[in-house]
Design a protein around this motif. Structure first.
Motif, PDB file in Angstrom:
ATOM      1  N   PHE A   1       0.778  -1.369   0.073  1.00  0.00           N
ATOM      2  CA  PHE A   1       0.098   0.030   0.036  1.00  0.00           C
ATOM      3  C   PHE A   1       0.918   1.211   0.041  1.00  0.00           C
ATOM      4  O   PHE A   1       0.565   2.083  -0.924  1.00  0.00           O
ATOM      5  CB  PHE A   1      -0.937  -0.040   1.137  1.00  0.00           C
ATOM      6  N   HIS A   2       1.892   1.436   0.823  1.00  0.00           N
ATOM      7  CA  HIS A   2       2.743   2.488   0.791  1.00  0.00           C
ATOM      8  C   HIS A   2       3.501   2.523  -0.241  1.00  0.00           C
ATOM      9  O   HIS A   2       3.621   3.716  -0.700  1.00  0.00           O
ATOM     10  CB  HIS A   2       3.724   2.231   2.020  1.00  0.00           C
ATOM     11  N   ASN A   3       4.016   1.518  -0.933  1.00  0.00           N
ATOM     12  CA  ASN A   3       4.713   1.428  -2.269  1.00  0.00           C
ATOM     13  C   ASN A   3       3.752   2.195  -3.365  1.00  0.00           C
ATOM     14  O   ASN A   3       4.100   2.848  -4.147  1.00  0.00           O
ATOM     15  CB  ASN A   3       5.155   0.100  -2.506  1.00  0.00           C
ATOM     16  N   LEU A   4       2.441   1.542  -3.261  1.00  0.00           N
ATOM     17  CA  LEU A   4       1.616   2.106  -4.413  1.00  0.00           C
ATOM     18  C   LEU A   4       1.517   3.352  -4.316  1.00  0.00           C
ATOM     19  O   LEU A   4       1.231   4.108  -5.182  1.00  0.00           O
ATOM     20  CB  LEU A   4       0.227   1.179  -4.205  1.00  0.00           C
ATOM     21  N   MET A   5       1.158   4.049  -3.054  1.00  0.00           N
ATOM     22  CA  MET A   5       0.678   5.277  -2.962  1.00  0.00           C
ATOM     23  C   MET A   5       1.835   6.279  -3.179  1.00  0.00           C
ATOM     24  O   MET A   5       1.610   7.432  -3.495  1.00  0.00           O
ATOM     25  CB  MET A   5      -0.017   5.533  -1.438  1.00  0.00           C
TER      26      MET A   5
ATOM     27  N   MET B   1       3.868   5.950  -5.802  1.00  0.00           N
ATOM     28  CA  MET B   1       3.773   5.969  -7.287  1.00  0.00           C
ATOM     29  C   MET B   1       2.893   6.761  -7.983  1.00  0.00           C
ATOM     30  O   MET B   1       1.698   6.717  -7.490  1.00  0.00           O
ATOM     31  CB  MET B   1       3.910   4.456  -7.716  1.00  0.00           C
ATOM     32  N   ALA B   2       3.097   7.534  -9.073  1.00  0.00           N
ATOM     33  CA  ALA B   2       2.025   7.979  -9.699  1.00  0.00           C
ATOM     34  C   ALA B   2       1.067   7.226 -10.530  1.00  0.00           C
ATOM     35  O   ALA B   2      -0.028   7.509 -10.720  1.00  0.00           O
ATOM     36  CB  ALA B   2       2.638   9.287 -10.591  1.00  0.00           C
ATOM     37  N   THR B   3       1.757   6.384 -11.283  1.00  0.00           N
ATOM     38  CA  THR B   3       0.810   5.169 -11.887  1.00  0.00           C
ATOM     39  C   THR B   3       1.759   3.978 -11.706  1.00  0.00           C
ATOM     40  O   THR B   3       2.889   3.824 -11.449  1.00  0.00           O
ATOM     41  CB  THR B   3       1.008   5.743 -13.472  1.00  0.00           C
ATOM     42  N   THR B   4       0.978   2.909 -12.166  1.00  0.00           N
ATOM     43  CA  THR B   4       1.408   1.542 -12.239  1.00  0.00           C
ATOM     44  C   THR B   4       0.543   0.659 -12.974  1.00  0.00           C
ATOM     45  O   THR B   4      -0.120   1.258 -13.897  1.00  0.00           O
ATOM     46  CB  THR B   4       1.502   0.918 -10.629  1.00  0.00           C
ATOM     47  N   GLU B   5       1.053  -0.715 -13.119  1.00  0.00           N
ATOM     48  CA  GLU B   5       0.364  -1.495 -13.971  1.00  0.00           C
ATOM     49  C   GLU B   5      -0.343  -2.822 -12.945  1.00  0.00           C
ATOM     50  O   GLU B   5       0.090  -2.972 -12.093  1.00  0.00           O
ATOM     51  CB  GLU B   5       0.898  -2.252 -14.991  1.00  0.00           C
ATOM     52  N   VAL B   6      -1.440  -3.091 -13.559  1.00  0.00           N
ATOM     53  CA  VAL B   6      -2.052  -4.229 -12.974  1.00  0.00           C
ATOM     54  C   VAL B   6      -2.257  -5.164 -14.162  1.00  0.00           C
ATOM     55  O   VAL B   6      -2.634  -4.850 -15.332  1.00  0.00           O
ATOM     56  CB  VAL B   6      -3.455  -4.009 -12.041  1.00  0.00           C
ATOM     57  N   GLU B   7      -2.388  -6.573 -13.784  1.00  0.00           N
ATOM     58  CA  GLU B   7      -2.778  -7.575 -14.515  1.00  0.00           C
ATOM     59  C   GLU B   7      -4.120  -8.362 -14.335  1.00  0.00           C
ATOM     60  O   GLU B   7      -4.152  -8.794 -12.986  1.00  0.00           O
ATOM     61  CB  GLU B   7      -1.630  -8.602 -14.898  1.00  0.00           C
ATOM     62  N   LEU B   8      -4.945  -8.181 -15.100  1.00  0.00           N
ATOM     63  CA  LEU B   8      -6.093  -8.914 -14.931  1.00  0.00           C
ATOM     64  C   LEU B   8      -6.153 -10.460 -15.277  1.00  0.00           C
ATOM     65  O   LEU B   8      -5.418 -10.739 -16.448  1.00  0.00           O
ATOM     66  CB  LEU B   8      -7.357  -8.278 -15.475  1.00  0.00           C
ATOM     67  N   PRO B   9      -7.045 -11.348 -15.161  1.00  0.00           N
ATOM     68  CA  PRO B   9      -7.264 -12.785 -15.909  1.00  0.00           C
ATOM     69  C   PRO B   9      -7.690 -12.216 -17.215  1.00  0.00           C
ATOM     70  O   PRO B   9      -8.027 -11.478 -18.011  1.00  0.00           O
ATOM     71  CB  PRO B   9      -8.627 -13.366 -15.145  1.00  0.00           C
ATOM     72  N   GLY B  10      -6.906 -13.254 -18.108  1.00  0.00           N
ATOM     73  CA  GLY B  10      -6.893 -13.206 -19.538  1.00  0.00           C
ATOM     74  C   GLY B  10      -5.734 -12.417 -20.217  1.00  0.00           C
ATOM     75  O   GLY B  10      -5.511 -12.531 -21.108  1.00  0.00           O
ATOM     76  N   GLY B  11      -4.697 -12.018 -19.174  1.00  0.00           N
ATOM     77  CA  GLY B  11      -3.600 -11.436 -19.687  1.00  0.00           C
ATOM     78  C   GLY B  11      -3.631  -9.926 -19.936  1.00  0.00           C
ATOM     79  O   GLY B  11      -2.666  -9.234 -20.326  1.00  0.00           O
ATOM     80  N   GLU B  12      -4.910  -9.284 -19.582  1.00  0.00           N
ATOM     81  CA  GLU B  12      -4.956  -8.035 -19.788  1.00  0.00           C
ATOM     82  C   GLU B  12      -4.332  -7.086 -18.744  1.00  0.00           C
ATOM     83  O   GLU B  12      -4.487  -7.224 -17.921  1.00  0.00           O
ATOM     84  CB  GLU B  12      -6.087  -7.460 -19.857  1.00  0.00           C
ATOM     85  N   ARG B  13      -3.477  -6.104 -19.372  1.00  0.00           N
ATOM     86  CA  ARG B  13      -2.530  -5.205 -18.311  1.00  0.00           C
ATOM     87  C   ARG B  13      -3.157  -3.889 -18.551  1.00  0.00           C
ATOM     88  O   ARG B  13      -3.513  -3.433 -19.736  1.00  0.00           O
ATOM     89  CB  ARG B  13      -1.152  -5.317 -18.711  1.00  0.00           C
ATOM     90  N   ARG B  14      -3.408  -3.157 -17.459  1.00  0.00           N
ATOM     91  CA  ARG B  14      -3.977  -1.709 -17.524  1.00  0.00           C
ATOM     92  C   ARG B  14      -3.105  -0.929 -16.642  1.00  0.00           C
ATOM     93  O   ARG B  14      -2.576  -1.230 -15.463  1.00  0.00           O
ATOM     94  CB  ARG B  14      -5.385  -1.793 -16.973  1.00  0.00           C
ATOM     95  N   ARG B  15      -2.738   0.124 -17.377  1.00  0.00           N
ATOM     96  CA  ARG B  15      -2.144   1.304 -16.568  1.00  0.00           C
ATOM     97  C   ARG B  15      -3.004   2.047 -15.642  1.00  0.00           C
ATOM     98  O   ARG B  15      -3.941   2.470 -16.078  1.00  0.00           O
ATOM     99  CB  ARG B  15      -1.448   2.157 -17.502  1.00  0.00           C
ATOM    100  N   VAL B  16      -2.657   2.005 -14.434  1.00  0.00           N
ATOM    101  CA  VAL B  16      -3.460   2.819 -13.334  1.00  0.00           C
ATOM    102  C   VAL B  16      -2.826   3.736 -12.365  1.00  0.00           C
ATOM    103  O   VAL B  16      -1.518   3.973 -12.326  1.00  0.00           O
ATOM    104  CB  VAL B  16      -4.249   1.799 -12.434  1.00  0.00           C
TER     105      VAL B  16
END
Length: 151
Positions: free
Chosen positions: A85-89, A91-106
């Motif tokens: 949580f501290h690492n994420l907060m 960062m200005a942006t990062t990526e997540v990976e959803l089932p199916g291999g879809e990656r999103r920048r958030v």
């Protein structure tokens, strides 16, 4: 009052090993295995360790609140937010990976007030242990909204 989770180093070592195994299965099968946990959907969150600078990935239960994703910072001990949580907060942006291999920048932000309350109820509906966990911690468990990042 419910019993808090064990805080032994052996318990946390098991948690880290399970997270690594879950990440391996998730990526190998594109979310067909490791894409759920006790019936709740799981995504992979990439973040950078603030102290080490190493890229880390955590499997997290999420709520699809299209186009946003919502996660909750539950595990970290009863009196501290988890390191991811501290690492994420930080960062200005990062990526997540959803089932199916879809990656999103958030980009992350913490929900508060009425928005937090509404999202919390929806998160508890998909993963009931969050409500139990909240009864034995003094801290307010953060609800994090992952907004789509600008390209």
């Amino acid at each position: 009052m419910p019993k808090p989770p064990p805080s032994t180093s052996r318990y946390w070592k098991f948690q880290r090993q399970f997270a690594r195994f879950n990440k391996f299965l998730f990526r190998k099968t594109r979310g067909r295995v490791g894409g759920t946990f006790l019936g709740a959907p799981v995504l992979l969150l990439d973040h950078v360790g603030r102290k080490t600078g190493q890229v880390r990935t955590n499997p997290l239960i999420y709520l699809d609140d299209a186009p946003r994703l919502v996660v909750v910072a539950s595990k970290g001990g009863t009196d501290a937010h988890p390191a991811w949580f501290h690492n994420l907060m930080a960062m200005a942006t990062t990526e997540v990976e959803l089932p199916g291999g879809e990656r999103r920048r958030v980009q992350p932000r913490v929900a508060d007030g009425d928005e937090r309350a509404a999202l919390w109820d929806r998160l508890v509906a998909i993963y009931r242990p969050y409500a139990n966990y909240a009864t034995y911690t003094e801290r307010q468990i953060p609800v994090i909204v992952l907004e789509p990042a600008s390209p």
